[in-house]
Design a protein around this motif. Sequence first.
Motif, PDB file in Angstrom:
ATOM      1  N   GLU A   1       0.826  -1.206   0.000  1.00 21.58           N
ATOM      2  CA  GLU A   1       0.000   0.000   0.000  1.00 21.58           C
ATOM      3  C   GLU A   1       0.859   1.253   0.000  1.00 21.58           C
ATOM      4  O   GLU A   1       0.571   2.226  -0.710  1.00 21.58           O
ATOM      5  CB  GLU A   1      -0.923  -0.015   1.222  1.00 21.58           C
ATOM      6  CG  GLU A   1      -1.984  -1.104   1.172  1.00 21.58           C
ATOM      7  CD  GLU A   1      -2.756  -1.227   2.469  1.00 21.58           C
ATOM      8  OE1 GLU A   1      -2.386  -0.490   3.435  1.00 21.58           O
ATOM      9  OE2 GLU A   1      -3.704  -2.032   2.542  1.00 21.58           O
ATOM     10  N   GLU A   2       1.946   1.224   0.813  1.00 26.51           N
ATOM     11  CA  GLU A   2       2.838   2.383   0.836  1.00 26.51           C
ATOM     12  C   GLU A   2       3.519   2.581  -0.507  1.00 26.51           C
ATOM     13  O   GLU A   2       3.664   3.723  -0.986  1.00 26.51           O
ATOM     14  CB  GLU A   2       3.874   2.213   1.943  1.00 26.51           C
ATOM     15  CG  GLU A   2       3.292   2.248   3.355  1.00 26.51           C
ATOM     16  CD  GLU A   2       4.336   1.938   4.404  1.00 26.51           C
ATOM     17  OE1 GLU A   2       5.474   1.590   4.019  1.00 26.51           O
ATOM     18  OE2 GLU A   2       4.024   2.050   5.610  1.00 26.51           O
TER      19      GLU A   2
ATOM     20  N   THR B   1       1.081   3.975  -2.870  1.00 24.90           N
ATOM     21  CA  THR B   1       0.873   5.398  -2.564  1.00 24.90           C
ATOM     22  C   THR B   1       2.025   6.243  -3.109  1.00 24.90           C
ATOM     23  O   THR B   1       1.810   7.326  -3.690  1.00 24.90           O
ATOM     24  CB  THR B   1       0.755   5.586  -1.043  1.00 24.90           C
ATOM     25  OG1 THR B   1      -0.342   4.802  -0.558  1.00 24.90           O
ATOM     26  CG2 THR B   1       0.521   7.051  -0.695  1.00 24.90           C
TER      27      THR B   1
ATOM     28  N   ARG C   1       1.720   6.477  -6.859  1.00 30.02           N
ATOM     29  CA  ARG C   1       0.694   7.450  -7.240  1.00 30.02           C
ATOM     30  C   ARG C   1       1.189   8.880  -7.025  1.00 30.02           C
ATOM     31  O   ARG C   1       0.922   9.773  -7.831  1.00 30.02           O
ATOM     32  CB  ARG C   1      -0.583   7.205  -6.431  1.00 30.02           C
ATOM     33  CG  ARG C   1      -1.385   6.002  -6.908  1.00 30.02           C
ATOM     34  CD  ARG C   1      -2.819   6.062  -6.376  1.00 30.02           C
ATOM     35  NE  ARG C   1      -2.848   6.082  -4.921  1.00 30.02           N
ATOM     36  CZ  ARG C   1      -2.937   5.001  -4.159  1.00 30.02           C
ATOM     37  NH1 ARG C   1      -2.990   3.813  -4.734  1.00 30.02           N
ATOM     38  NH2 ARG C   1      -2.973   5.090  -2.843  1.00 30.02           N
TER      39      ARG C   1
END
Length: 340
Positions: A118-119, A122, A125
């Motif tokens: 997820e990091e 992120t 992105r």
Amino acid sequence: MSVVVTVGALALLALAGWLILRHVQRRERLIAEAALAAQQAAEKAAAEKAAAERATLKQLAAERLAARRAMLEQAALERAAQDKAVVEQAIAEWAAAEQAEAERVQLRQAAIERREAEEAETRLRAVEEAITEWVEAERKGSRLAAPPPPGGKGPPRKVYTRAEVIHQQVRLQAEAVTKEIQELEYIKNRIEAGVDLLPIEFKQTVDEWKEGRVLRHSSFDDLKLKFRYKAYSVEDGYELLYLYSRWVAQQWQKLRVFVRLLGTEVDLSESIQAAIERAERKEREKYLEMDMDVLLTLRDIRDIVDKLIGMETLLKELEVVCQRRSDQIIAPKWEAKGLL
């Protein structure tokens, strides 16, 4: 005539006496022989009775000795069975504890991997959004650079183009993939060495055990148990197989993001190689306006693709090694008949 008659009578009397004496002697001899035969028969019967009694005593002693030996052997077998049961119980408990610990570690690692994924997503992105904003500023003619240091001294920082920024990220990923491939190959070779050497070591130990050079007081079951322990001590590898499989999947996803950031939409149904070829073809069609940094970045992405394919091959080899290690614990081939 009287003299002749007298002599004849005397002769007859003498002959009769001799015959009587001979009969008496013969009778005495027969009686003595019968007595001797009876004595010998009695002695033989006594000897046979004594021999029978000795044989009976010897048989009873042998039976008692056999019964005692059987009792000792039964006690030894019962102790061995109890010891084996205790050891097998210990192995089962150890395996259960090891499995439980592996599952706990796997769950923790999965949570860490999820958080890291997820990091990473992120960050990707954020990078993509920053590059998009930078491109939009370029389009409007407001290319941004870092402000000079206080006092106006010192050169301004270099302003990187979109392709250069992506190229830097691709090179970092290539270095990370190369490092992980080396780590994975080392771990796979280490586990494989333990799996391959175990049957050889077992056969050598059995040969020396047969000759009485090692482990004289151990049974064949003890040797198998000893090497069952060794099979457990070989590193598992399944957890690494799971973690690396997820990590490789993330690297494929990153490559698709990089290709998309370079200006080519990536269809999830097509392979990454096809997307790279389409991006290269699209960039070369620009002729004089094509960006060499884009082509170089795509070339490096292609190199990472080759490395990831090699890494997937390593993962398949690691899976085979892990399965062989599990087989050595569940149904080891080095227990095959014919070793004894």
